[in-house]
Scaffold this active site. Structure first.
Site, short mmCIF file in Angstrom:
data_model
loop_
_atom_site.label_atom_id
_atom_site.label_comp_id
_atom_site.label_asym_id
_atom_site.label_seq_id
_atom_site.Cartn_x
_atom_site.Cartn_y
_atom_site.Cartn_z
CB SER A 251 4.72 5.94 -10.14
OG SER A 251 5.32 4.67 -9.95
CG HIS B 192 7.57 3.02 1.55
ND1 HIS B 192 8.45 3.64 0.70
CD2 HIS B 192 7.29 1.82 0.97
CE1 HIS B 192 8.69 2.86 -0.34
NE2 HIS B 192 8.01 1.75 -0.19
#
Length: 279
Positions: free
Chosen positions: A122, A93
């Site tokens: 989300s 990430h």
């Protein structure tokens, strides 16, 4: 590679199975995804003051299964990756600028992007449910913090733009989450060509079924193991929630939508990237 909540776990499972389990006969398929395709960006979270070190023990249980001889303080998932043999699949990430220099000259990178409105929703649920973050607050508060870059993994825009600028590099495949939802077979064919797995149409169809949202959800949240389920999150799933395009419309007020639209406009005026918001 992907910013959190953009479909990286879905792509993790796709890539690992295309490379290592195209015929669904690999016994390793039943082991946690973090052991088969480690997320090397997880390690930096364990050094932060915001993370309760008591909760880190849930990840250490996974780590010690694979590399009991190593010190988890040296980077648990990096050490798992270092021990892996053959063709490796791993997730990050982190943006390109924080990865090893020359990454695109040494590895194939599949980058997954998602429209920022669904990402924010989300990401909010992820922060609310995952015990590591101890977040409590409203959606509006969380999104305001995100737009101020005051949330872990932010800022969002430099991350996406760096990958977008490299989308024509021969070792970069830029994929939109919304395109995967609209026509998964088309995107699997692109991935198949890019990583050179040469799978048949039937194998790709089987991969599509095995990695569908409903199939992955039926197998349980990828973070769930006997060691960590109760430690890491509540009864709600962390990594597999709805998997919808346009879910933001169920949460945004007109006022919040206007704020986010302004944030998007200000940050995309210098790029030609566009998103599908499920309108």
């Amino acid at each position: 590679m992907a910013f959190p909540k953009c479909g990286s776990t879905w792509m993790q499972e796709i890539l690992w199975n295309m490379i290592h389990n195209p015929n669904f006969d690999n016994p390793q398929a039943k082991t946690p995804i973090l052991l088969r395709a480690p997320d090397i960006s997880q390690d930096m979270l364990h050094d932060g003051e915001e993370i309760d070190n008591m909760e880190v023990s849930a990840f250490e249980a996974l780590f010690r299964k694979v590399v009991p001889e190593k010190d988890p303080k040296d980077g648990m998932f990096l050490e798992i990756l270092n021990k892996m043999e053959g063709r490796r699949v791993f997730k990050s990430h982190l943006p390109l600028c924080l990865m090893t220099p020359g990454l695109l000259d040494k590895a194939k990178v599949v980058y997954v992007a998602r429209n920022p409105k669904d990402v924010l929703v989300s990401f909010y649920h992820y922060g609310r449910v995952l015990k590591l973050y101890k977040f409590s607050g409203t959606l509006d508060e969380y999104i305001n913090d995100c737009m101020k870059d005051d949330v872990v993994y932010m800022p969002f825009w430099p991350y996406v733009k760096q990958a977008w600028q490299q989308r024509h590099h021969p070792n970069m495949l830029f994929v939109f989450y919304e395109d995967m939802k609209a026509d998964i077979m088309k995107e699997l064919r692109r991935v198949n060509t890019f990583i050179g797995t040469n799978l048949t149409k039937q194998q790709l169809e089987n991969i599509a079924k095995y990695t569908s949202f409903s199939a992955m959800k039926s197998r349980g949240d990828p973070l769930d193991t006997p060691e960590n389920k109760t430690e890491l999150h509540q009864d709600e799933p962390v990594l597999i929630r709805k998997g919808q395009v346009g879910d933001w419309k169920n949460f945004f007020s007109p006022e919040l939508d206007a704020k986010v639209n302004k944030w998007i406009e200000e940050n995309t005026k210098d790029t030609d990237i566009t998103f599908n918001y499920g309108n």
